[in-house]
Scaffold this motif. Sequence first.
Motif: not given
Length: 694
Positions: A396-397, A442, A433
């Motif tokens: 996710q990051w 995102q 993110w």
Amino acid sequence: MQKVEEVVVTGRQETTTEERQRQTATKLIFGRDELDRYGDSNLGDVLKRLPGVTLGGVPGRGGEIRMRGLGQGYTQILINDEPMARGFSLDSLSPDMVERIEITRGPLAEHSARAVAGTINIVLRQDVRKRQNEARLSAGFEHRGFQPGVSLQHSDKTETLSYTLAAALNRFDQRLHSEVEEQGRASDGRQNFDETSQAEQRNRGHMLHLAPRLNWRLGQGESLVVQGFGFSRHGSSQGRTLTERTLSGPRDPLAYPETLSSSDNDHQMVRLNATWQGRFVQRGRFNVRLGTSLHRNERQQQTESRDTAGELRRLVEDDSKTREQGWSGNGKWTLPLGVDKHMLAFGYNAEWSRRRERRQKLENGLPQQTDFGEQYEARTAQLAGFVQDEWEVTPQWALYGGLRWEGIETASQGGMSQRHRSSVWSPSLQGVWRLSAEAKDQVRFGLSRSYKTPNPGDLLGRGWRSTDNSPTAPDQYGNPDLKPELAWGLDFAFERYLSQGGLVSVSAFSRRIDNLIRRRTELLDGRWIAVPRNIARARTNGIELEAKVRLAELVDSELALDLRANYGRYWSSVAGVPGPDNRLADQIPQSLNLGFDYRLRSLPLSVGATVNWTPAYRVRVSEGETTRTGSKGVIDAYGLWRFSPAAQLRLSAGNLRHADYRQGSEIDLGGSQRTRQQDHRTYTSWNAVLELKF
């Protein structure tokens, strides 16, 4: 005997939207679909429809490419990751030579940080996966001008060699018509100057583009790529200006009622790059590039000024020759840190160029002062080093961090010898993110430092002396003490990727610019002069919206309808200039694009149209100077008929509205007031392109 099952693995090429989604640093990517859609004859018309990009100047006549509405060199233009040569315009580049367009809104460490508004990278034609031949035959018409063209591409490959050979030849024939009205008033408010003029000009010529590319596979993971680009343009123009002056002050010389002009221009540019790619220890990769370029331009111009009886009173002959050659070298080494999704890269950029100009200007047979004397030479050396870290921390990051040092030295000889040095540290931090591992929403953010160097002409102490000196035509001088403009920037964006390839994006940005450069006009020793100076701090902010969706993603419909829209709203203020309208020069307040594409099910036909709009606006350049720019509304449309997978015909129309374009200025300095208004006539262009594959 055990049965062996055959397993066939097929791959699908990644779309430009999918490639954009997975990027850690913000990068907008547009491929051949966007380049081909309207059958445009120049790249500027393609760029004006892209989100966050606008085109300055008269519709259909090219102009400065701008991002975030910012003109005057705030947008960095690259061709194959290298700066575009000085004097070369993207309006001269045929879209047939381009593979894709990449737009980055924040600077990356591996590219120059001279990108306050952003960077547009033009990637030339690349290799294809199979043998293929393409031909495009075009015929364009605009206001009695016929503009044919042909482009060819051949691609093939062997076990170790693949190559692409692309060429395009185009003829242009364009007419320009403008009307200018200028009025002046004394300090007591009485009108003391009134002049009107009408100008007509016809530009004709041809352009040739060549873009060969060869790729040798030297071994496992190692290759050598040679990319060439050649451009040749020959053009001639003839013009006539009729001037009428009903009022004239004591300072104003009598204008010649008729002026005839003609010019011939030859422009050539050649670039050659060799790139070696391979692997080194611990799964690392390297990329080393060496390039050279040569740019030549020759121009012969003649201007005849005649009196009311038609007698020749002034003959100006202006001949100039420019030659610029340069070398460049780039290196980049990438090393995984523990895992493949954490990559450390470092490298260098080096460039050197030498520009020689020779100019001879005669007025009635007598030599006249030119910008830098009859001969001028400038050398530019640039050296940069960078390090960057791209890390997918979790699914996710993802983070990107970079640091770049860049130094530039400019030395000139001719008229006045000068040397100027500057260097800048440019950190950048970007991240994305993803709201969940499965979701296609995102958020992006970025913090960066960028800069803008002064133009070489602005640094030279010696300048150009105006023949008809006035507040609207002052003498031009440089300033060797200019400092680079430095900018800190923030970027935020929210992106939603839809199920059928669509997307919706909302982004915002802010830039704080120090050492802003602006050219000021003032009266000195009885003459009007304009000198660039670092005046103050400026700030610009903006919001940009983008949507690209299929109708079926919004409602339950079987119509094959695609919708496209982008909108930008921009604000800016300059601390050293009183308001209102104390904006950054040439920055538009808004821009809007609306478009659609519709594919008929009953016929092999696709149609589409786009509306491009920017409003009228004013910019207060200084306490006594204001510029005015009129609104632009451009409508383009196309139709595409597919005869077979190997043949199709594209018909398009550009600037269907063909409205006049207006510019103007107001000056109130030293007790003198001048207003100037210029109207440009525009025309609709028609184009037919037959596209063949064999």
